[in-house]
Motif scaffolding. Structure first.
Motif, PDB file in Angstrom:
ATOM      1  N   LEU A 160       0.827  -1.197   0.000  1.00 33.53           N
ATOM      2  CA  LEU A 160       0.000   0.000   0.000  1.00 33.53           C
ATOM      3  C   LEU A 160       0.868   1.256   0.000  1.00 33.53           C
ATOM      4  CD1 LEU A 160      -2.677  -1.079   2.614  1.00 33.53           C
ATOM      5  CD2 LEU A 160      -2.942  -0.986   0.160  1.00 33.53           C
TER       6      LEU A 160
ATOM      7  N   GLU B 179      -2.804   7.232  -0.575  1.00 34.76           N
ATOM      8  CA  GLU B 179      -3.856   7.395   0.419  1.00 34.76           C
ATOM      9  C   GLU B 179      -4.478   6.048   0.755  1.00 34.76           C
ATOM     10  OE1 GLU B 179      -7.813  10.112   1.113  1.00 34.76           O
ATOM     11  OE2 GLU B 179      -6.169  10.812  -0.149  1.00 34.76           O
ATOM     12  N   VAL B 180      -4.553   5.739   2.048  1.00 32.91           N
ATOM     13  CA  VAL B 180      -5.097   4.459   2.510  1.00 32.91           C
ATOM     14  C   VAL B 180      -6.296   4.756   3.413  1.00 32.91           C
ATOM     15  CG1 VAL B 180      -4.618   2.346   3.787  1.00 32.91           C
ATOM     16  CG2 VAL B 180      -2.823   3.391   2.417  1.00 32.91           C
ATOM     17  N   THR B 181      -7.446   4.218   3.032  1.00 34.75           N
ATOM     18  CA  THR B 181      -8.680   4.407   3.793  1.00 34.75           C
ATOM     19  C   THR B 181      -9.106   3.075   4.417  1.00 34.75           C
ATOM     20  OG1 THR B 181     -10.029   3.918   1.855  1.00 34.75           O
ATOM     21  CG2 THR B 181      -9.449   6.235   2.227  1.00 34.75           C
TER      22      THR B 181
ATOM     23  N   ALA C  33     -11.702   1.441   3.814  1.00 32.55           N
ATOM     24  CA  ALA C  33     -12.253   0.591   2.745  1.00 32.55           C
ATOM     25  C   ALA C  33     -11.140  -0.184   2.040  1.00 32.55           C
ATOM     26  CB  ALA C  33     -13.014   1.447   1.739  1.00 32.55           C
ATOM     27  N   ILE C  34      -9.980   0.466   1.843  1.00 29.54           N
ATOM     28  CA  ILE C  34      -8.832  -0.206   1.206  1.00 29.54           C
ATOM     29  C   ILE C  34      -8.276  -1.272   2.138  1.00 29.54           C
ATOM     30  CG2 ILE C  34      -6.467   0.147   0.373  1.00 29.54           C
ATOM     31  CD1 ILE C  34      -7.417   2.964  -0.548  1.00 29.54           C
TER      32      ILE C  34
ATOM     33  N   LYS D 196      -9.949  -2.949   4.334  1.00 35.52           N
ATOM     34  CA  LYS D 196     -10.908  -4.065   4.315  1.00 35.52           C
ATOM     35  C   LYS D 196     -10.744  -4.884   3.039  1.00 35.52           C
ATOM     36  CE  LYS D 196     -14.972  -6.126   5.274  1.00 35.52           C
ATOM     37  NZ  LYS D 196     -14.757  -7.495   5.009  1.00 35.52           N
ATOM     38  N   ALA D 197     -10.514  -4.208   1.908  1.00 39.32           N
ATOM     39  CA  ALA D 197     -10.342  -4.911   0.635  1.00 39.32           C
ATOM     40  C   ALA D 197      -9.080  -5.774   0.641  1.00 39.32           C
ATOM     41  CB  ALA D 197     -10.274  -3.904  -0.509  1.00 39.32           C
ATOM     42  N   LYS D 198      -8.047  -5.335   1.358  1.00 38.14           N
ATOM     43  CA  LYS D 198      -6.790  -6.098   1.452  1.00 38.14           C
ATOM     44  C   LYS D 198      -6.816  -7.106   2.601  1.00 38.14           C
ATOM     45  CE  LYS D 198      -4.112  -4.127  -1.715  1.00 38.14           C
ATOM     46  NZ  LYS D 198      -3.334  -4.825  -2.712  1.00 38.14           N
TER      47      LYS D 198
ATOM     48  N   GLU E 119     -14.808  -2.262   8.281  1.00 35.91           N
ATOM     49  CA  GLU E 119     -14.338  -0.882   8.109  1.00 35.91           C
ATOM     50  C   GLU E 119     -15.099   0.076   9.010  1.00 35.91           C
ATOM     51  OE1 GLU E 119     -15.629   1.204   4.320  1.00 35.91           O
ATOM     52  OE2 GLU E 119     -15.758  -0.896   3.701  1.00 35.91           O
TER      53      GLU E 119
END
Length: 177
Positions: free
Chosen positions: A109, A112-114, A116-117, A119-121, A127
């Motif tokens: 990563l 910008e890391v949110t 949602a990202i 959770k996707a990873k 989230e």
């Protein structure tokens, strides 16, 4: 005469037919005699082989279906009531989902890391739940990450790499009238 009618099952044991291994089914190993037995069916009538009383003897408290509650000690104060109660459970405690810097690096990563990202990873389960950034590991790329809490070492390492940590704003729950 009865033995002619009742023939031992041919599915298992020594009488099992040998399978050819030319087709590649080498995983069919014969099961030893006595390895497959049906469970003891208690309380299934006179034909079960357990007799009329189903191995419970005749009459009495222990012969009944629901004789005693779990933990019942014959009127004596049960163990779970004799032992002292200690401690308490804090109903206001918040359980954070930990995210280490090493897991961010392994996931590749950057930028910008949110939540949602994350959770996707598969770095967090939810989230919506609170997330805490921990400082185990190193970060080489600049990351701007949004979390609910962070450790001092995690913030220091991210800022050293040229990134920043943003604290997520909590949504205020509206009171229902």
């Amino acid at each position: 005469m009865a033995q002619d009618r009742i023939e031992q099952g041919r599915g298992f044991g020594a009488k099992r037919a040998k399978k050819s291994t030319s087709l590649g089914n080498k995983n069919l190993v014969p099961v030893p005699v006595g390895a497959k037995t049906s469970p003891k069916r208690v309380g299934q009538g006179p034909g079960s082989g357990m007799g009329k009383t189903s191995t419970r003897g005749s009459k009495g408290q222990r012969a009944r279906a629901s004789s005693m509650k779990r933990g019942f000690e014959g009127g004596q104060m049960p163990l779970h009531k004799r032992l002292p109660k200690r401690g308490f459970t804090n109903i206001f405690s918040e359980v954070f989902q930990p995210v280490n810097l090493i897991s961010l690096t392994k996931a590749g990563l950057s930028g910008e890391v949110t939540p949602a990202i994350l959770k996707a990873k598969s770095l967090i389960k939810s989230e919506a739940g609170p997330i805490k950034l921990l400082g185990t590991g190193e970060v080489t790329t600049a990351i701007t990450i949004t979390v609910d809490a962070f450790s001092a070492s995690a913030k220091e390492k991210i800022e050293k790499a040229g990134g920043k940590v943003i604290i997520r704003e909590k949504k205020k729950e509206e009171k229902k009238n």
